[in-house]
Motif scaffolding. Structure first.
Motif, PDB file in Angstrom:
ATOM      1  N   SER A  15       0.847  -1.203   0.000  1.00 44.26           N
ATOM      2  CA  SER A  15       0.000   0.000   0.000  1.00 44.26           C
ATOM      3  C   SER A  15       0.874   1.242   0.000  1.00 44.26           C
ATOM      4  O   SER A  15       2.100   1.167   0.131  1.00 44.26           O
ATOM      5  CB  SER A  15      -0.921   0.013   1.229  1.00 44.26           C
ATOM      6  N   GLY A  16       0.242   2.385  -0.138  1.00 33.56           N
ATOM      7  CA  GLY A  16       0.907   3.668   0.022  1.00 33.56           C
ATOM      8  C   GLY A  16       2.046   3.905  -0.946  1.00 33.56           C
ATOM      9  O   GLY A  16       1.978   3.559  -2.133  1.00 33.56           O
ATOM     10  N   PHE A  83       6.664   2.688   9.622  1.00 36.21           N
ATOM     11  CA  PHE A  83       5.432   3.232  10.175  1.00 36.21           C
ATOM     12  C   PHE A  83       5.771   4.182  11.315  1.00 36.21           C
ATOM     13  O   PHE A  83       6.858   4.104  11.893  1.00 36.21           O
ATOM     14  CB  PHE A  83       4.506   2.114  10.644  1.00 36.21           C
ATOM     15  N   ASN A 105      11.717   0.261  11.035  1.00 37.36           N
ATOM     16  CA  ASN A 105      12.167   1.453  10.314  1.00 37.36           C
ATOM     17  C   ASN A 105      13.677   1.532  10.138  1.00 37.36           C
ATOM     18  O   ASN A 105      14.162   2.023   9.111  1.00 37.36           O
ATOM     19  CB  ASN A 105      11.705   2.709  11.051  1.00 37.36           C
ATOM     20  N   TYR A 146       9.970   7.175  15.989  1.00 37.85           N
ATOM     21  CA  TYR A 146       9.958   7.382  14.542  1.00 37.85           C
ATOM     22  C   TYR A 146      11.096   8.310  14.128  1.00 37.85           C
ATOM     23  O   TYR A 146      11.836   8.025  13.191  1.00 37.85           O
ATOM     24  CB  TYR A 146       8.612   7.963  14.115  1.00 37.85           C
ATOM     25  N   THR A 181      -1.644   8.624   2.487  1.00 39.55           N
ATOM     26  CA  THR A 181      -1.527   7.169   2.371  1.00 39.55           C
ATOM     27  C   THR A 181      -2.490   6.545   3.379  1.00 39.55           C
ATOM     28  O   THR A 181      -3.005   7.247   4.267  1.00 39.55           O
ATOM     29  CB  THR A 181      -0.097   6.680   2.679  1.00 39.55           C
ATOM     30  N   MET A 183      -1.678   4.937   5.898  1.00 42.05           N
ATOM     31  CA  MET A 183      -1.094   5.164   7.218  1.00 42.05           C
ATOM     32  C   MET A 183      -1.479   6.539   7.754  1.00 42.05           C
ATOM     33  O   MET A 183      -1.890   6.667   8.913  1.00 42.05           O
ATOM     34  CB  MET A 183       0.426   5.035   7.157  1.00 42.05           C
ATOM     35  N   THR A 184      -1.366   7.583   6.943  1.00 39.20           N
ATOM     36  CA  THR A 184      -1.714   8.918   7.431  1.00 39.20           C
ATOM     37  C   THR A 184      -3.228   9.097   7.525  1.00 39.20           C
ATOM     38  O   THR A 184      -3.704   9.864   8.363  1.00 39.20           O
ATOM     39  CB  THR A 184      -1.110  10.005   6.528  1.00 39.20           C
ATOM     40  N   GLN A 187      -4.323   8.231  11.059  1.00 39.82           N
ATOM     41  CA  GLN A 187      -3.870   8.980  12.231  1.00 39.82           C
ATOM     42  C   GLN A 187      -4.857  10.089  12.590  1.00 39.82           C
ATOM     43  O   GLN A 187      -5.808  10.377  11.850  1.00 39.82           O
ATOM     44  CB  GLN A 187      -2.476   9.562  11.983  1.00 39.82           C
TER      45      GLN A 187
END
Length: 239
Positions: A15-16, A83, A105, A146, A181, A183-184, A187
């Motif tokens: 994805s993304g 992530f 990461n 992160y 994406t 992921m964002t 949030q």
């Protein structure tokens, strides 16, 4: 066909940004191994999906062995998997969450390079693009794990660029700002809204816009670029 017949690995490709990049690489003539911890769709034209936990070194070895055995080389690696995971500060983040974020990461990028570089050295050529972040260049309150992991990717990229330049291997990093994406999308909307307010271009970027930057660094058009930081953030870090 800017990647004609190149053999590429893209992680985080379900994805993304990872998916957008895998698809873009394929349109530019590459054969793409799209790896992700989540099960991907069926293999598509020039895109072969593989399950991969980037924090698992033996799994990396198996993937690279398969590709090397089938094609005899790996031309491009895009370490995209990652992530945010937590917006907690250094003193508040649970230790298990910290280690999980760093394992994906930071250590995942290390494992990817460690696994692929010997194959690239044998061929005398290769291009690696590592996913960092605008937050791998500047500080922000909270987001401790992160930022720590992405900062490490930034400098680890430079280390690899210097270490393997004589082997014909280029290593660069990409630094997105807020990108739309899954992921964002998941949030807190206020976090995204605040990042848009801080972005001079006044909007979030798209996965395709980051894929364009990765494509450039992976292609022979960037043949004299290594150890660079390509920022794709709408001007976020200009302030």
């Amino acid at each position: 066909m800017r990647l004609a017949d190149k053999i590429c690995i893209v992680t985080g490709a379900a994805s993304g940004i990872g998916r957008a990049t895998a698809e873009r690489f394929a349109r530019e003539g590459a054969l793409v191994y799209a790896a992700d911890i989540a099960a991907g769709p069926r293999d598509e034209d020039r895109v072969f999906h593989r399950k991969l936990d980037v924090s698992d070194l033996p799994a990396w070895a198996g993937l690279v062995e398969e590709i090397d055995g089938r094609h005899g080389r790996v031309d491009v690696l895009f370490n995209c998997a990652g992530f945010v995971g937590s917006y907690d500060s250094l003193t508040e983040i649970p230790l298990d969450v910290w280690h999980r974020i760093v394992a994906t990461n930071q250590t995942g990028v290390f494992y990817g390079m460690r696994s692929v570089i010997p194959v690239m050295r044998r061929a005398g050529a290769g291009a690696i693009v590592n996913m960092s972040s605008a937050w791998g260049l500047i500080g922000s309150a909270g987001v401790a794990a992160y930022q720590a992991s992405k900062g490490a990717v930034t400098v680890m990229t430079k280390n690899a660029a210097i270490s393997y330049a004589a082997d014909g291997i280029r290593v660069n990093s990409v630094h997105p700002g807020l990108i739309t994406t899954p992921m964002t999308d998941a949030q807190d909307p206020e976090i995204s809204a605040e990042l848009v307010r801080q972005t001079p271009l006044g909007r979030a970027g798209s996965a395709a816009e980051v894929a364009n930057a990765v494509l450039f660094l992976a292609s022979d058009e960037a043949s004299f670029i290594t150890g660079a930081q390509l920022v794709v953030d709408g001007g976020l870090i200009v302030h």
